[in-house]
Motif scaffolding. Structure first.
Motif, PDB file in Angstrom:
ATOM      1  N   VAL A   3      27.157  33.125  43.528  1.00 52.12           N
ATOM      2  CA  VAL A   3      27.771  33.566  43.744  1.00 52.12           C
ATOM      3  C   VAL A   3      29.071  34.269  42.973  1.00 52.12           C
ATOM      4  CG1 VAL A   3      30.010  33.807  45.150  1.00 52.12           C
ATOM      5  CG2 VAL A   3      27.604  33.605  46.337  1.00 52.12           C
ATOM      6  N   ILE A   4      29.615  33.103  42.226  1.00 49.69           N
ATOM      7  CA  ILE A   4      30.056  33.140  40.776  1.00 49.69           C
ATOM      8  C   ILE A   4      29.650  34.114  39.534  1.00 49.69           C
ATOM      9  CG2 ILE A   4      31.374  31.614  38.661  1.00 49.69           C
ATOM     10  CD1 ILE A   4      30.910  29.485  41.112  1.00 49.69           C
ATOM     11  N   ALA A   5      28.296  34.169  39.125  1.00 54.06           N
ATOM     12  CA  ALA A   5      27.633  34.858  38.313  1.00 54.06           C
ATOM     13  C   ALA A   5      28.446  36.314  39.071  1.00 54.06           C
ATOM     14  CB  ALA A   5      26.565  34.652  38.069  1.00 54.06           C
ATOM     15  N   HIS A   6      28.037  36.692  39.714  1.00 56.03           N
ATOM     16  CA  HIS A   6      28.059  38.062  40.368  1.00 56.03           C
ATOM     17  C   HIS A   6      29.731  38.556  40.043  1.00 56.03           C
ATOM     18  CE1 HIS A   6      27.160  41.754  42.583  1.00 56.03           C
ATOM     19  NE2 HIS A   6      28.529  41.298  43.857  1.00 56.03           N
ATOM     20  N   GLU A   7      30.547  37.519  40.934  1.00 58.29           N
ATOM     21  CA  GLU A   7      32.495  37.980  40.822  1.00 58.29           C
ATOM     22  C   GLU A   7      32.259  38.419  38.751  1.00 58.29           C
ATOM     23  OE1 GLU A   7      34.972  36.725  43.722  1.00 58.29           O
ATOM     24  OE2 GLU A   7      32.846  36.513  45.020  1.00 58.29           O
ATOM     25  N   LEU A   8      31.706  36.844  38.308  1.00 53.64           N
ATOM     26  CA  LEU A   8      32.141  37.118  37.007  1.00 53.64           C
ATOM     27  C   LEU A   8      31.509  38.411  36.150  1.00 53.64           C
ATOM     28  CD1 LEU A   8      31.604  33.513  35.783  1.00 53.64           C
ATOM     29  CD2 LEU A   8      33.907  34.522  35.773  1.00 53.64           C
ATOM     30  N   THR A   9      30.501  38.944  37.149  1.00 56.81           N
ATOM     31  CA  THR A   9      30.080  40.539  36.285  1.00 56.81           C
ATOM     32  C   THR A   9      30.767  41.468  36.670  1.00 56.81           C
ATOM     33  OG1 THR A   9      27.996  39.484  36.131  1.00 56.81           O
ATOM     34  CG2 THR A   9      27.861  41.616  36.428  1.00 56.81           C
ATOM     35  N   SER A  25      46.156  41.015  24.379  1.00 51.81           N
ATOM     36  CA  SER A  25      46.513  40.795  25.747  1.00 51.81           C
ATOM     37  C   SER A  25      45.674  40.584  26.594  1.00 51.81           C
ATOM     38  CB  SER A  25      47.440  41.914  25.703  1.00 51.81           C
ATOM     39  OG  SER A  25      47.119  43.622  25.551  1.00 51.81           O
ATOM     40  N   ALA A  26      44.632  41.802  26.157  1.00 48.70           N
ATOM     41  CA  ALA A  26      43.178  42.369  27.265  1.00 48.70           C
ATOM     42  C   ALA A  26      42.179  41.289  27.571  1.00 48.70           C
ATOM     43  CB  ALA A  26      42.263  43.467  27.223  1.00 48.70           C
ATOM     44  N   ARG A  27      42.219  40.818  26.631  1.00 42.25           N
ATOM     45  CA  ARG A  27      41.533  39.389  26.005  1.00 42.25           C
ATOM     46  C   ARG A  27      42.187  38.297  27.598  1.00 42.25           C
ATOM     47  NH1 ARG A  27      37.538  38.647  21.797  1.00 42.25           N
ATOM     48  NH2 ARG A  27      38.229  36.563  22.210  1.00 42.25           N
ATOM     49  N   ALA A  28      43.683  37.798  26.613  1.00 46.10           N
ATOM     50  CA  ALA A  28      43.929  37.143  27.602  1.00 46.10           C
ATOM     51  C   ALA A  28      43.769  37.064  29.242  1.00 46.10           C
ATOM     52  CB  ALA A  28      45.661  36.958  27.840  1.00 46.10           C
ATOM     53  N   ARG A  29      44.016  38.528  29.448  1.00 46.46           N
ATOM     54  CA  ARG A  29      44.052  38.983  31.075  1.00 46.46           C
ATOM     55  C   ARG A  29      42.462  38.735  31.743  1.00 46.46           C
ATOM     56  NH1 ARG A  29      45.126  44.398  30.371  1.00 46.46           N
ATOM     57  NH2 ARG A  29      43.539  45.434  30.110  1.00 46.46           N
ATOM     58  N   MET A  30      41.664  38.792  31.113  1.00 45.94           N
ATOM     59  CA  MET A  30      40.234  38.778  30.983  1.00 45.94           C
ATOM     60  C   MET A  30      40.422  37.297  31.497  1.00 45.94           C
ATOM     61  SD  MET A  30      36.487  39.495  29.531  1.00 45.94           S
ATOM     62  CE  MET A  30      36.677  41.622  29.805  1.00 45.94           C
ATOM     63  N   ARG A  31      40.736  36.239  30.326  1.00 42.50           N
ATOM     64  CA  ARG A  31      40.522  35.008  30.310  1.00 42.50           C
ATOM     65  C   ARG A  31      41.144  34.083  31.893  1.00 42.50           C
ATOM     66  NH1 ARG A  31      38.897  31.472  26.351  1.00 42.50           N
ATOM     67  NH2 ARG A  31      38.314  33.109  24.196  1.00 42.50           N
ATOM     68  N   ILE A  32      42.363  34.977  32.056  1.00 42.85           N
ATOM     69  CA  ILE A  32      42.119  34.205  33.569  1.00 42.85           C
ATOM     70  C   ILE A  32      42.369  34.484  34.754  1.00 42.85           C
ATOM     71  CG2 ILE A  32      44.817  35.162  34.846  1.00 42.85           C
ATOM     72  CD1 ILE A  32      46.775  34.915  31.942  1.00 42.85           C
ATOM     73  N   THR A  33      41.742  35.705  34.481  1.00 36.02           N
ATOM     74  CA  THR A  33      40.447  36.442  36.029  1.00 36.02           C
ATOM     75  C   THR A  33      39.535  35.748  35.584  1.00 36.02           C
ATOM     76  OG1 THR A  33      41.865  38.445  35.230  1.00 36.02           O
ATOM     77  CG2 THR A  33      39.451  37.863  36.603  1.00 36.02           C
ATOM     78  N   VAL A  34      38.625  35.021  35.032  1.00 36.66           N
ATOM     79  CA  VAL A  34      37.554  34.213  34.476  1.00 36.66           C
ATOM     80  C   VAL A  34      38.215  32.756  35.205  1.00 36.66           C
ATOM     81  CG1 VAL A  34      35.522  32.993  33.359  1.00 36.66           C
ATOM     82  CG2 VAL A  34      36.702  35.211  32.993  1.00 36.66           C
ATOM     83  N   ARG A  35      39.429  31.580  35.189  1.00 34.42           N
ATOM     84  CA  ARG A  35      39.554  31.096  34.660  1.00 34.42           C
ATOM     85  C   ARG A  35      40.043  31.269  36.548  1.00 34.42           C
ATOM     86  NH1 ARG A  35      43.659  31.114  31.012  1.00 34.42           N
ATOM     87  NH2 ARG A  35      42.521  30.002  28.810  1.00 34.42           N
ATOM     88  N   ARG A  36      40.899  31.720  37.115  1.00 35.10           N
ATOM     89  CA  ARG A  36      41.291  32.384  38.953  1.00 35.10           C
ATOM     90  C   ARG A  36      39.859  32.197  39.654  1.00 35.10           C
ATOM     91  NH1 ARG A  36      45.644  36.656  37.956  1.00 35.10           N
ATOM     92  NH2 ARG A  36      47.162  35.038  37.562  1.00 35.10           N
ATOM     93  N   LEU A  37      38.886  32.665  38.823  1.00 33.58           N
ATOM     94  CA  LEU A  37      37.583  32.663  39.321  1.00 33.58           C
ATOM     95  C   LEU A  37      36.601  31.867  39.738  1.00 33.58           C
ATOM     96  CD1 LEU A  37      35.654  36.429  38.817  1.00 33.58           C
ATOM     97  CD2 LEU A  37      36.553  35.994  40.871  1.00 33.58           C
ATOM     98  N   LEU A  38      36.601  30.638  38.705  1.00 33.36           N
ATOM     99  CA  LEU A  38      36.166  29.003  38.199  1.00 33.36           C
ATOM    100  C   LEU A  38      37.244  28.300  39.429  1.00 33.36           C
ATOM    101  CD1 LEU A  38      35.616  29.051  34.895  1.00 33.36           C
ATOM    102  CD2 LEU A  38      34.225  30.187  36.651  1.00 33.36           C
ATOM    103  N   LYS A  39      38.156  28.299  39.742  1.00 31.22           N
ATOM    104  CA  LYS A  39      38.958  27.811  40.407  1.00 31.22           C
ATOM    105  C   LYS A  39      38.768  27.853  41.913  1.00 31.22           C
ATOM    106  CE  LYS A  39      43.213  25.435  39.984  1.00 31.22           C
ATOM    107  NZ  LYS A  39      45.230  25.963  40.151  1.00 31.22           N
ATOM    108  N   LYS A  40      38.745  28.822  41.996  1.00 30.18           N
ATOM    109  CA  LYS A  40      38.352  29.819  43.443  1.00 30.18           C
ATOM    110  C   LYS A  40      37.047  28.662  44.301  1.00 30.18           C
ATOM    111  CE  LYS A  40      37.063  34.031  45.801  1.00 30.18           C
ATOM    112  NZ  LYS A  40      36.908  35.418  46.410  1.00 30.18           N
ATOM    113  N   TYR A  41      36.289  29.070  43.102  1.00 33.52           N
ATOM    114  CA  TYR A  41      35.092  28.448  43.963  1.00 33.52           C
ATOM    115  C   TYR A  41      34.538  26.860  43.080  1.00 33.52           C
ATOM    116  CZ  TYR A  41      33.604  32.948  44.978  1.00 33.52           C
ATOM    117  OH  TYR A  41      33.425  34.005  45.307  1.00 33.52           O
ATOM    118  N   GLY A  42      36.047  25.904  43.367  1.00 35.45           N
ATOM    119  CA  GLY A  42      35.948  24.663  42.200  1.00 35.45           C
ATOM    120  C   GLY A  42      35.047  24.311  41.616  1.00 35.45           C
ATOM    121  N   TYR A  43      35.262  24.977  40.317  1.00 34.24           N
ATOM    122  CA  TYR A  43      34.456  24.544  39.181  1.00 34.24           C
ATOM    123  C   TYR A  43      35.290  23.584  38.500  1.00 34.24           C
ATOM    124  CZ  TYR A  43      31.227  25.808  35.373  1.00 34.24           C
ATOM    125  OH  TYR A  43      30.638  24.822  34.051  1.00 34.24           O
TER     126      TYR A  43
END
Length: 68
Positions: A3-9, A25-43
């Motif tokens: 599920v994490i891999a699917h949402e990250l993709t 700025s675009a790279r930073a936005r992507m990093r924030i998105t990835v961090r939020r997803l990881l946090k959401k799933y308790g990584y």
């Protein structure tokens, strides 16, 4: 993990623009998105930096493969 891999993709494809890998700025936005997803799933927080770096590198490779 599947599920994490699917949402990250999905998130990466939605955030990817023509020159995202050249703009900080675009790279930073992507990093924030990835961090939020990881946090959401308790990584584990101690492994998040490595995971974010890995995902961004894979996104760069994916974007490089799309160029014609």
């Amino acid at each position: 993990m599947k599920v994490i891999a699917h949402e990250l993709t999905k998130a990466i494809k939605e955030n990817m623009s023509i020159d995202w890998n050249l703009r900080d700025s675009a790279r930073a936005r992507m990093r924030i998105t990835v961090r939020r997803l990881l946090k959401k799933y308790g990584y584990p927080p101690d492994l998040q930096k490595f995971a974010v770096d890995t995902v961004v590198k894979q996104a760069e490779l994916m974007a490089g493969g799309m160029e014609v």
